[in-house]
Write an enzyme that holds these catalytic residues in place. Structure first.
Site, short mmCIF file in Angstrom:
data_model
loop_
_atom_site.label_atom_id
_atom_site.label_comp_id
_atom_site.label_asym_id
_atom_site.label_seq_id
_atom_site.Cartn_x
_atom_site.Cartn_y
_atom_site.Cartn_z
N GLU A 237 0.82 -1.22 0.00
CA GLU A 237 0.00 0.00 0.00
C GLU A 237 0.85 1.26 0.00
OE1 GLU A 237 -4.08 -1.75 1.91
OE2 GLU A 237 -2.64 -0.92 3.34
N CYS B 38 3.46 8.51 1.05
CA CYS B 38 3.98 7.59 2.07
C CYS B 38 4.15 6.22 1.42
CB CYS B 38 2.98 7.54 3.23
SG CYS B 38 3.40 6.36 4.48
N CYS C 196 6.22 -6.63 7.79
CA CYS C 196 7.38 -6.10 8.52
C CYS C 196 7.82 -7.10 9.59
CB CYS C 196 7.04 -4.77 9.18
SG CYS C 196 8.47 -4.05 10.04
N CYS D 16 6.18 -4.41 15.81
CA CYS D 16 5.86 -3.53 16.94
C CYS D 16 4.46 -3.88 17.46
CB CYS D 16 5.92 -2.07 16.51
SG CYS D 16 7.59 -1.61 16.01
N CYS E 291 1.30 -2.08 15.80
CA CYS E 291 1.29 -1.77 14.37
C CYS E 291 0.59 -2.85 13.55
CB CYS E 291 2.72 -1.58 13.88
SG CYS E 291 2.84 -1.34 12.10
N GLY F 63 6.71 -1.74 6.43
CA GLY F 63 8.09 -2.23 6.45
C GLY F 63 9.10 -1.33 7.13
N GLU F 64 10.25 -1.92 7.45
CA GLU F 64 11.35 -1.20 8.09
C GLU F 64 12.41 -0.92 7.02
OE1 GLU F 64 12.47 0.36 10.93
OE2 GLU F 64 14.19 0.57 9.61
N SER G 17 12.08 6.68 7.86
CA SER G 17 11.61 6.49 9.23
C SER G 17 12.03 5.11 9.69
CB SER G 17 10.08 6.62 9.26
OG SER G 17 9.58 6.29 10.54
N SER H 211 11.46 6.19 15.32
CA SER H 211 10.22 5.81 16.01
C SER H 211 10.58 5.34 17.41
CB SER H 211 9.53 4.68 15.23
OG SER H 211 9.11 5.17 13.98
N HIS I 127 8.75 5.96 20.81
CA HIS I 127 7.53 5.44 21.46
C HIS I 127 7.65 5.11 22.95
CE1 HIS I 127 6.44 5.31 17.35
NE2 HIS I 127 6.95 4.14 17.08
N ASN J 33 -3.62 5.06 16.12
CA ASN J 33 -4.71 4.79 15.18
C ASN J 33 -5.20 3.36 15.40
OD1 ASN J 33 -4.71 7.30 13.71
ND2 ASN J 33 -2.74 6.66 12.86
N CYS K 116 -1.19 6.31 9.78
CA CYS K 116 0.03 5.64 10.26
C CYS K 116 -0.30 4.32 10.93
CB CYS K 116 0.71 6.48 11.33
SG CYS K 116 1.52 7.89 10.71
N1 SAH Z 1 9.01 0.88 10.09
C1 SAH Z 1 9.26 2.26 10.13
C2 SAH Z 1 8.41 3.06 9.16
C3 SAH Z 1 6.98 2.63 9.00
S1 SAH Z 1 5.94 2.84 10.39
C4 SAH Z 1 9.11 2.81 11.53
O1 SAH Z 1 8.62 2.08 12.40
O2 SAH Z 1 9.51 3.95 11.75
C5 SAH Z 1 5.63 4.60 10.36
C6 SAH Z 1 5.19 5.19 11.70
O3 SAH Z 1 3.86 4.79 12.04
C7 SAH Z 1 6.07 4.74 12.84
O4 SAH Z 1 6.46 5.80 13.66
C8 SAH Z 1 5.16 3.80 13.56
O5 SAH Z 1 5.53 3.60 14.86
C9 SAH Z 1 3.82 4.45 13.40
N2 SAH Z 1 2.71 3.57 13.71
C10 SAH Z 1 2.65 2.22 13.55
N3 SAH Z 1 1.45 1.75 13.94
C11 SAH Z 1 0.72 2.82 14.35
C12 SAH Z 1 -0.61 2.99 14.82
N4 SAH Z 1 -1.45 1.97 14.92
N5 SAH Z 1 -1.02 4.24 15.14
C13 SAH Z 1 -0.20 5.30 14.98
N6 SAH Z 1 1.06 5.21 14.52
C14 SAH Z 1 1.52 3.97 14.20
FE1 SF4 Z 2 7.50 -2.42 11.26
FE2 SF4 Z 2 7.43 0.24 11.60
FE3 SF4 Z 2 5.23 -1.28 11.97
FE4 SF4 Z 2 7.24 -1.43 13.70
S1 SF4 Z 2 5.97 0.36 13.28
S2 SF4 Z 2 6.13 -3.19 12.82
S3 SF4 Z 2 9.01 -1.19 12.35
S4 SF4 Z 2 6.29 -0.96 10.06
#
Ligand code: SAH
Ligand code: SF4
Length: 365
Positions: free
Chosen positions: A93, A106, A113, A117, A120, A167-168, A199, A221, A223, A300, A343
């Site tokens: 996506e 984006c 991934c 996390c 996520c 993805g990372e 990111s 990121s 958190h 979210n 996000c």
């Molecule tokens: N993997 C990379 C980039 C993709 S995630 C990273 O983790 O940075 C992009 C951003 O969305 C990250 O900061 C991530 O922590 C945040 N994110 C992931 N799940 C989320 C959610 N459910 N609500 C809000 N932000 C979220």
């Molecule tokens: Fe992967 Fe980023 Fe989601 Fe963490 S927040 S699972 S690193 S996409």
């Protein structure tokens, strides 16, 4: 018959090498890049400043093929989400977020991934493989076919690209770096380095490795303000704890112009988990020696998670403490959540096989 070379897999340097391998001067690469990324031309026959015999040769051995868009969803706030078919029944996506002064895209860098996390949706969907260059830059290419290429445009072209989709990025380093070179090249998308953001969840040795070699905006990121909580929320923290990551980030900033000396810290606010007054003060202490701006992202919600978004009051209180302590703080507005494009809501369609590519690459660093 051997498969045709997809020119979308080539960095600007690869393109120059390819032209030389055909007995051509490297400037042909500049012409090709311009046709592809500034005019959106995919048929060699239409590349009128390239001599006919070369156009014929290129048609025989090469192609320009981005993944096809299979669905388009438009949010009531103007955000658009596209799903692209990358074969084998899998979808990635891409999200376009239009704002007054910019068009931010984006993009995804992996199918799923492996970092997983806790909050996520992409992580919960599992992991299949790294995206190839044509599949990453192909997202920008496809979006440009909708909003316009720079030389062929009545609308506002893509002005910013953030690697914040699925993805990372730093676990797919080779392909991400080539993509970045295409985004920055004057002959391709010609984006300013401040308008391209990687990111990362904090792959410390890779941040060290790219310091001084690539110069784009970096977002970390975070958190959580301590390792105990971050180990749970961002499991890669067990391997690369906060102190290591912040030290790598500083190293990167020292060698970068794109960041103006400051990293963006992303902090997803989760009700009752990391949103208390004490959490805010602990974050201030942790970041007191890290030049940064802090991006607060209210969680979210999605069906793969039980976390909750804090109340508006709790978010405001958290933000206020950081501001009082002198930090620059932005609260990310939730865009596209009615179409699961905000996000962390991207899931695509992933055939999980949670090993191979990313783990192999992460072991070799
Ligand atoms: N993997 C990379 C980039 C993709 S995630 C990273 O983790 O940075 C992009 C951003 O969305 C990250 O900061 C991530 O922590 C945040 N994110 C992931 N799940 C989320 C959610 N459910 N609500 C809000 N932000 C979220
Ligand atoms: Fe992967 Fe980023 Fe989601 Fe963490 S927040 S699972 S690193 S996409």
């Amino acid at each position: 018959m051997t498969a045709k070379l997809n020119l979308l897999d080539l960095s600007p340097q690869d393109m120059a090498d390819f032209c030389v391998s055909l007995g051509e001067k490297p400037f042909r690469a500049q012409q090709l890049l311009k046709w592809i990324y500034q005019y959106g031309v995919t048929n060699f026959e239409d590349m009128t400043n390239i001599k006919r015999d070369l156009r014929e040769r290129l048609s025989e051995i090469a192609e320009i093929r981005a993944p096809e868009i299979v669905t388009e969803q438009k949010s009531s706030d103007g955000t658009t989400k596209w799903a692209l078919d990358i074969g084998d029944g899998q979808l990635v996506e891409t999200v376009l977020i239009p704002e007054d002064d910019r068009n931010t895209l984006c993009i995804s860098t992996q199918v799923g991934c492996p970092v997983k996390c806790a909050f996520c949706r992409t992580g919960a969907s599992g992991f299949n493989r790294n995206l190839k260059v044509h599949e990453i830059i192909g997202q920008v290419f496809r979006a440009a076919t909708r909003v316009g290429f720079s030389e062929n445009n009545e609308q506002k072209p893509i002005s910013n690209v953030v690697m914040m989709g699925m993805g990372e990025p730093l676990l797919n380093l080779t392909n991400v770096l080539k993509t970045t070179e295409i985004l920055l090249s004057d002959y391709a998308f010609a984006l300013s380095k401040r308008r391209v953001t990687i990111s990362t969840s904090g792959v410390a040795p890779v941040i060290d490795k790219i310091a001084g070699k690539v110069d784009v905006a970096l977002a970390l990121s975070l958190h959580a303000a301590n390792d105990k909580l971050r180990d749970i929320l961002v499991p890669i923290n067990k391997k690369y704890p906060i102190a290591d990551v912040l030290s790598s980030v500083k190293h990167y900033l020292d060698k970068s112009n794109a960041n103006c000396g400051r990293v963006t810290i992303e902090y997803v606010l989760l009700a009752g988990v990391n949103d208390s007054v004490d959490d805010a003060y602990e974050l201030c202490r942790l970041l007191s020696h890290t030049p940064c701006k802090i991006n607060l992202i209210p969680f979210n919600p999605h069906e793969s998670s039980d976390f909750k978004r804090p109340s508006a009051k709790a978010i405001e209180r958290f933000q206020q403490i950081l501001i009082e302590k002198g930090f620059t703080v932005l609260k990310r507005s939730t865009r596209g959540d009615d179409i699961a494009a905000a996000c962390g809501q991207l899931a695509g369609q992933v055939k999980d096989r949670m090993q191979k590519a990313a783990t192999i690459e992460s072991k070799t660093i």
